[in-house]
Scaffold this motif. Structure first.
Motif, PDB file in Angstrom:
ATOM      1  N   LYS A 489     101.831  41.130  13.958  1.00 49.21           N
ATOM      2  CA  LYS A 489     101.431  40.231  14.047  1.00 49.21           C
ATOM      3  C   LYS A 489     100.033  40.375  14.386  1.00 49.21           C
ATOM      4  O   LYS A 489      99.159  39.783  15.557  1.00 49.21           O
ATOM      5  N   ASN A 490      99.649  40.208  13.653  1.00 52.88           N
ATOM      6  CA  ASN A 490      97.546  40.320  13.139  1.00 52.88           C
ATOM      7  C   ASN A 490      97.377  39.041  11.554  1.00 52.88           C
ATOM      8  O   ASN A 490      98.329  39.605  10.585  1.00 52.88           O
ATOM      9  N   ARG A 491      95.747  38.777  11.282  1.00 51.10           N
ATOM     10  CA  ARG A 491      96.063  38.138  10.234  1.00 51.10           C
ATOM     11  C   ARG A 491      96.171  39.079   9.272  1.00 51.10           C
ATOM     12  O   ARG A 491      96.522  39.184   8.103  1.00 51.10           O
ATOM     13  N   HIS A 492      95.509  40.444   9.690  1.00 50.18           N
ATOM     14  CA  HIS A 492      95.627  41.109   8.351  1.00 50.18           C
ATOM     15  C   HIS A 492      97.030  41.987   7.745  1.00 50.18           C
ATOM     16  O   HIS A 492      97.246  41.853   6.425  1.00 50.18           O
ATOM     17  N   SER A 493      97.889  41.817   8.979  1.00 55.28           N
ATOM     18  CA  SER A 493      99.157  42.219   8.185  1.00 55.28           C
ATOM     19  C   SER A 493     100.130  40.937   7.659  1.00 55.28           C
ATOM     20  O   SER A 493     101.109  41.318   6.917  1.00 55.28           O
ATOM     21  N   TYR A 494      99.250  39.980   7.999  1.00 56.10           N
ATOM     22  CA  TYR A 494     100.283  38.913   7.532  1.00 56.10           C
ATOM     23  C   TYR A 494      99.506  39.163   5.504  1.00 56.10           C
ATOM     24  O   TYR A 494     100.645  38.429   5.177  1.00 56.10           O
ATOM     25  N   LYS A 495      98.346  38.804   5.810  1.00 55.46           N
ATOM     26  CA  LYS A 495      97.650  38.827   4.239  1.00 55.46           C
ATOM     27  C   LYS A 495      98.877  40.076   3.174  1.00 55.46           C
ATOM     28  O   LYS A 495      98.463  40.092   2.168  1.00 55.46           O
ATOM     29  N   ALA A 496      99.056  41.216   3.743  1.00 52.79           N
ATOM     30  CA  ALA A 496      99.946  42.178   3.656  1.00 52.79           C
ATOM     31  C   ALA A 496     100.524  41.633   2.621  1.00 52.79           C
ATOM     32  O   ALA A 496     101.726  42.509   1.600  1.00 52.79           O
ATOM     33  N   ALA A 497     101.490  40.706   3.752  1.00 47.53           N
ATOM     34  CA  ALA A 497     102.560  40.807   3.964  1.00 47.53           C
ATOM     35  C   ALA A 497     102.978  39.976   2.286  1.00 47.53           C
ATOM     36  O   ALA A 497     103.554  40.162   1.733  1.00 47.53           O
ATOM     37  N   VAL A 498     102.074  38.073   2.495  1.00 42.88           N
ATOM     38  CA  VAL A 498     102.140  37.570   1.023  1.00 42.88           C
ATOM     39  C   VAL A 498     101.267  38.160   0.028  1.00 42.88           C
ATOM     40  O   VAL A 498     102.366  38.340  -0.736  1.00 42.88           O
ATOM     41  N   LYS A 499     100.711  39.256  -0.201  1.00 41.63           N
ATOM     42  CA  LYS A 499     100.696  39.941  -0.705  1.00 41.63           C
ATOM     43  C   LYS A 499     102.026  40.632  -1.566  1.00 41.63           C
ATOM     44  O   LYS A 499     102.124  40.722  -2.700  1.00 41.63           O
ATOM     45  N   LEU A 500     102.868  40.955  -0.647  1.00 41.01           N
ATOM     46  CA  LEU A 500     103.954  41.855  -1.277  1.00 41.01           C
ATOM     47  C   LEU A 500     104.842  41.216  -1.514  1.00 41.01           C
ATOM     48  O   LEU A 500     105.404  40.870  -2.637  1.00 41.01           O
ATOM     49  N   LEU A 501     105.120  39.625  -0.811  1.00 38.98           N
ATOM     50  CA  LEU A 501     105.801  38.114  -1.382  1.00 38.98           C
ATOM     51  C   LEU A 501     105.340  37.838  -2.810  1.00 38.98           C
ATOM     52  O   LEU A 501     106.457  37.966  -3.350  1.00 38.98           O
ATOM     53  N   LYS A 502     104.334  37.996  -2.767  1.00 38.45           N
ATOM     54  CA  LYS A 502     103.796  37.670  -4.734  1.00 38.45           C
ATOM     55  C   LYS A 502     105.003  38.323  -5.609  1.00 38.45           C
ATOM     56  O   LYS A 502     104.721  38.056  -6.625  1.00 38.45           O
ATOM     57  N   ARG A 503     104.511  40.183  -4.870  1.00 34.14           N
ATOM     58  CA  ARG A 503     104.884  41.226  -5.808  1.00 34.14           C
ATOM     59  C   ARG A 503     106.325  40.881  -6.134  1.00 34.14           C
ATOM     60  O   ARG A 503     107.411  41.215  -7.037  1.00 34.14           O
ATOM     61  N   VAL A 519     116.406  30.376  -2.374  1.00 31.00           N
ATOM     62  CA  VAL A 519     116.887  31.232  -0.866  1.00 31.00           C
ATOM     63  C   VAL A 519     116.648  31.653   0.512  1.00 31.00           C
ATOM     64  O   VAL A 519     116.073  31.244   1.590  1.00 31.00           O
ATOM     65  N   PHE A 520     115.785  33.170  -0.583  1.00 24.70           N
ATOM     66  CA  PHE A 520     115.357  33.866   0.449  1.00 24.70           C
ATOM     67  C   PHE A 520     113.997  33.825   1.291  1.00 24.70           C
ATOM     68  O   PHE A 520     113.605  33.480   2.416  1.00 24.70           O
ATOM     69  N   LEU A 521     112.864  33.166   0.219  1.00 30.75           N
ATOM     70  CA  LEU A 521     111.702  32.322   0.455  1.00 30.75           C
ATOM     71  C   LEU A 521     112.392  31.313   1.450  1.00 30.75           C
ATOM     72  O   LEU A 521     111.361  31.190   2.991  1.00 30.75           O
ATOM     73  N   ASP A 522     112.811  30.211   1.153  1.00 32.51           N
ATOM     74  CA  ASP A 522     112.807  29.180   2.425  1.00 32.51           C
ATOM     75  C   ASP A 522     113.873  29.356   4.122  1.00 32.51           C
ATOM     76  O   ASP A 522     113.429  29.740   5.005  1.00 32.51           O
ATOM     77  N   GLY A 523     114.819  30.823   3.737  1.00 38.67           N
ATOM     78  CA  GLY A 523     114.595  31.756   5.094  1.00 38.67           C
ATOM     79  C   GLY A 523     113.415  32.456   5.881  1.00 38.67           C
ATOM     80  O   GLY A 523     113.714  31.797   7.282  1.00 38.67           O
ATOM     81  N   PHE A 524     112.966  32.643   4.871  1.00 39.23           N
ATOM     82  CA  PHE A 524     112.156  33.176   5.420  1.00 39.23           C
ATOM     83  C   PHE A 524     111.349  32.219   6.296  1.00 39.23           C
ATOM     84  O   PHE A 524     110.236  32.968   7.604  1.00 39.23           O
ATOM     85  N   THR A 525     110.251  31.613   5.379  1.00 38.74           N
ATOM     86  CA  THR A 525     109.480  30.419   6.262  1.00 38.74           C
ATOM     87  C   THR A 525     110.127  29.716   7.271  1.00 38.74           C
ATOM     88  O   THR A 525     109.472  29.488   8.445  1.00 38.74           O
ATOM     89  N   ASP A 526     111.165  30.078   7.724  1.00 40.80           N
ATOM     90  CA  ASP A 526     112.083  28.805   8.499  1.00 40.80           C
ATOM     91  C   ASP A 526     112.505  29.836   9.561  1.00 40.80           C
ATOM     92  O   ASP A 526     112.005  29.369  10.885  1.00 40.80           O
ATOM     93  N   ARG A 527     112.221  30.983   9.761  1.00 41.04           N
ATOM     94  CA  ARG A 527     112.049  31.857  10.399  1.00 41.04           C
ATOM     95  C   ARG A 527     110.691  32.394  11.043  1.00 41.04           C
ATOM     96  O   ARG A 527     111.132  32.664  11.848  1.00 41.04           O
ATOM     97  N   HIS A 528     109.742  32.397  10.982  1.00 43.95           N
ATOM     98  CA  HIS A 528     108.743  32.747  11.257  1.00 43.95           C
ATOM     99  C   HIS A 528     107.666  31.433  10.906  1.00 43.95           C
ATOM    100  O   HIS A 528     106.608  31.465  11.079  1.00 43.95           O
ATOM    101  N   SER A 529     108.499  30.058  11.551  1.00 43.24           N
ATOM    102  CA  SER A 529     107.821  28.465  10.970  1.00 43.24           C
ATOM    103  C   SER A 529     106.864  28.809  12.168  1.00 43.24           C
ATOM    104  O   SER A 529     105.507  27.756  12.247  1.00 43.24           O
ATOM    105  N   ARG A 530     107.154  29.548  13.936  1.00 40.93           N
ATOM    106  CA  ARG A 530     106.196  28.947  14.993  1.00 40.93           C
ATOM    107  C   ARG A 530     104.653  30.343  14.499  1.00 40.93           C
ATOM    108  O   ARG A 530     103.940  30.457  15.085  1.00 40.93           O
ATOM    109  N   LEU A 531     104.540  31.499  13.808  1.00 36.47           N
ATOM    110  CA  LEU A 531     103.519  31.990  13.706  1.00 36.47           C
ATOM    111  C   LEU A 531     102.582  31.006  12.366  1.00 36.47           C
ATOM    112  O   LEU A 531     102.870  31.049  11.742  1.00 36.47           O
ATOM    113  N   ARG A 532     102.164  30.630  13.218  1.00 34.47           N
ATOM    114  CA  ARG A 532     101.393  30.205  12.350  1.00 34.47           C
ATOM    115  C   ARG A 532     100.074  30.269  11.469  1.00 34.47           C
ATOM    116  O   ARG A 532      99.721  30.277  10.503  1.00 34.47           O
ATOM    117  N   ALA A 533      99.554  31.619  11.705  1.00 42.42           N
ATOM    118  CA  ALA A 533      99.166  32.184  10.492  1.00 42.42           C
ATOM    119  C   ALA A 533      99.620  32.652   9.691  1.00 42.42           C
ATOM    120  O   ALA A 533      98.614  33.045   8.430  1.00 42.42           O
TER     121      ALA A 533
END
Length: 545
Positions: A489-503, A519-533
């Motif tokens: 739950k910090n900006r740096h880790s979110y960037k790392a997560a997105v980098k891996l998601l693209k891979r 299907v996975f991406l939709d579920g992932f986005t909904d599950r973490h919808s409150r994490l604005r960053a």
């Protein structure tokens, strides 16, 4: 591999002078330790005056050496100026050029020393010269003991000088200058004992043995003496790796027997330093049997005789004396007699207490590989693996012997995996390399996940074999890492997560599973919808609108 470019004597002297003026003494000492630990990799001569290499440190540092002007050399490490990585590469260069490495390591002390010359025995004045002249005439027919007495007389004038590389050079030059003409086999034996004589004088400068309870021979004798001993041992090893032509000179066997007796006595009483350095006389004893004696034997009689001599010598050892050398030598004889069970039992007994050096264990393998005895090689590899318990030892050579055995004997592969897995965690590095080399993709990936490793721990090139051969195995690896990053739950880790998601998106596309990815991406986005960053980073990465 030796360099294609050979430096002449004038160039070598110039290099020593430049090293002395460019490096401080501490840097040369540290560079020598790196050289001894074989940290210099990918060494190559780009031109006659340019060296490129990688040196293992906290990272792999690229080193570029300009032999024409050392000040123009460069290293990627944080040190500005001449560093230990550069010094290590220069010492590797000395080895490639078959020049004395200690001349680089000891350049600051060497540069002010005059050139060494030795006078032949006939040129020594006075009563001592007459004695030497008489002894020299007897050398062709003398025993090994008489040789050694003659050598001691030749180096006697150096008794009060400092034990350093210059002393070793002077002592060898004195003995060489006093050597009469000898047949080839006798000349090799004489040269061996000349080096052993100087080695003994370095280790026991006053004629008294070093205390057996010293923690480390290398430290107890001092830095420059340690350099001289290492260089001398290298010369002895190179000499003994060449065959001794006893078939053409059977009259030399009595001197060979005397050499066996001398080395046996020395190795049984030399101090051991808990595997930091390979004991010197023990190494010479092994080389003598492997390279000089065994190729000249046609039966087992001498091995059986040596076993009895060792057992008798063992009875004379004090109860407190270490028995590693005795057990190792007995194991060597049993191995040469093809009594592998007895040989391995001796090694297991020796390994119950610290003191065996990994190289002593590994020395049992080359003769088996050279003879093509693959079943015996696999047996010994399985037996020795658990004994190679020093973290200071690089297991790549051990893995290489397994490769040779399995290539010729495929049914030995399960035995290899059982042995390597049983050696974990010490064998982790080579175990992972072998898993990839043998296409064990699932096992390799399971190991990374169970160890808590993340994709960021690897370079892209490290994962390419998996991506090419078993891309589906990367899916849980990447998914698990994404969830870990999100939990931070910090900006740096979110960037790392997105980098891996693209891979991950690329992997799903490669596997033609685009629907599952959506299907996975939709579920992932909904599950973490409150994490604005996180949502912002997903948009920046163009994973969601």
């Amino acid at each position: 591999m030796q360099s294609n470019y050979i430096m002449d004597a004038a160039g070598w002297d110039k290099l020593i002078s430049e090293v002395a003026h460019s490096f401080d003494d501490l840097t040369l000492k540290r560079g020598f330790q790196y050289y001894k630990q074989q940290r210099v990799q990918a060494f190559r001569m780009v031109t006659p005056y340019r060296i490129m290499a990688l040196v293992e440190g906290r990272e792999d540092y690229a080193v570029s050496i300009d032999l024409d002007d050392l000040q123009e050399s460069h290293c990627d490490c944080p040190v500005s100026g001449m560093c230990k990585h550069m010094a290590a590469v220069l010492m590797q260069y000395a080895e490639e050029q078959e020049r004395p490495v200690h001349s680089i390591a000891n350049a600051k002390a060497l540069i002010d020393q005059p050139k060494l010359h030795s006078a032949p025995a006939s040129a020594v004045p006075g009563r001592r010269g007459e004695q030497l002249k008489k002894l020299a005439a007897l050398i062709p027919e003398a025993t090994v003991q008489q040789w050694r007495e003659y050598m001691a007389l030749l180096v006697e004038p150096l008794a009060h000088t400092v034990r350093n590389p210059q002393y070793a050079d002077r002592a060898l030059a004195a003995i060489t200058g006093g050597q009469p003409k000898l047949p080839p086999a006798a000349a090799m034996l004489f040269k061996l004992h000349a080096h052993l004589c100087v080695l003994e004088s370095l280790i026991r400068p006053g004629g008294q043995p070093l205390s057996a309870n010293l923690s480390s021979l290398g430290y107890s004798v001092g830095y420059y003496t340690s350099i001289a001993i290492s260089e001398l041992q290298k010369h002895i090893t190179d000499l003994m790796k060449r065959g001794l032509p006893l078939a053409e000179a059977p009259e030399e066997w009595p001197r060979v027997y005397d050499t066996i007796a001398y080395l046996r006595s020395e190795m049984l009483t030399e101090a051991r330093d808990r595997a930091r350095e390979q004991p010197y006389f023990s190494a010479c004893y092994s080389l003598l049997w492997i390279n000089w004696i065994t190729p000249n034997l046609s039966g087992p009689e001498l091995y059986t005789k040596e076993l009895k001599e060792l057992q008798q010598a063992g009875e004379g050892l004090s109860a407190a004396a270490p028995r590693h050398a005795l057990l190792l030598a007995e194991s060597r004889m049993y191995a040469l007699l093809h009594e592998d069970a007895a040989a391995i039992e001796k090694l297991h007994t020796a390994s119950e207490r610290p003191g065996l050096h990994p190289e002593e264990l590994m020395s049992f393998l080359p003769p088996l590989a050279e003879a093509g005895q693959w079943r015996r090689l696999a047996l010994w590899l399985a037996a020795l693996g658990p004994l190679l318990n020093s973290r200071m030892y690089n297991l790549l050579d051990y893995a290489g012997y397994w490769d040779e055995a399995v290539r010729r004997l495929p049914e030995a592969e399960p035995q290899m995996w059982d042995t390597l897995s049983g050696m974990l965690p010490l064998s982790r590095e080579i175990y992972e390399v072998q898993l990839l080399a043998y296409g064990k993709w699932q096992e390799w990936m399971d190991m990374q996940i169970s160890s808590g490793h993340q994709p960021s721990d690897f370079r892209v090139s490290d994962l390419q074999p998996i991506e090419k051969n078993a891309p589906e195995l990367l899916l849980p690896f990447y998914h698990q890492a994404v969830e870990r990053f999100v939990l931070e739950k910090n900006r740096h880790s979110y960037k790392a997560a997105v980098k891996l998601l693209k891979r991950l998106a690329k992997l799903y596309k490669k596997l033609k599973r685009e629907a599952r990815w959506e299907v996975f991406l939709d579920g992932f986005t909904d599950r973490h919808s409150r994490l604005r960053a996180l949502q912002e980073e997903l948009r920046k990465g163009k994973l969601i609108p």
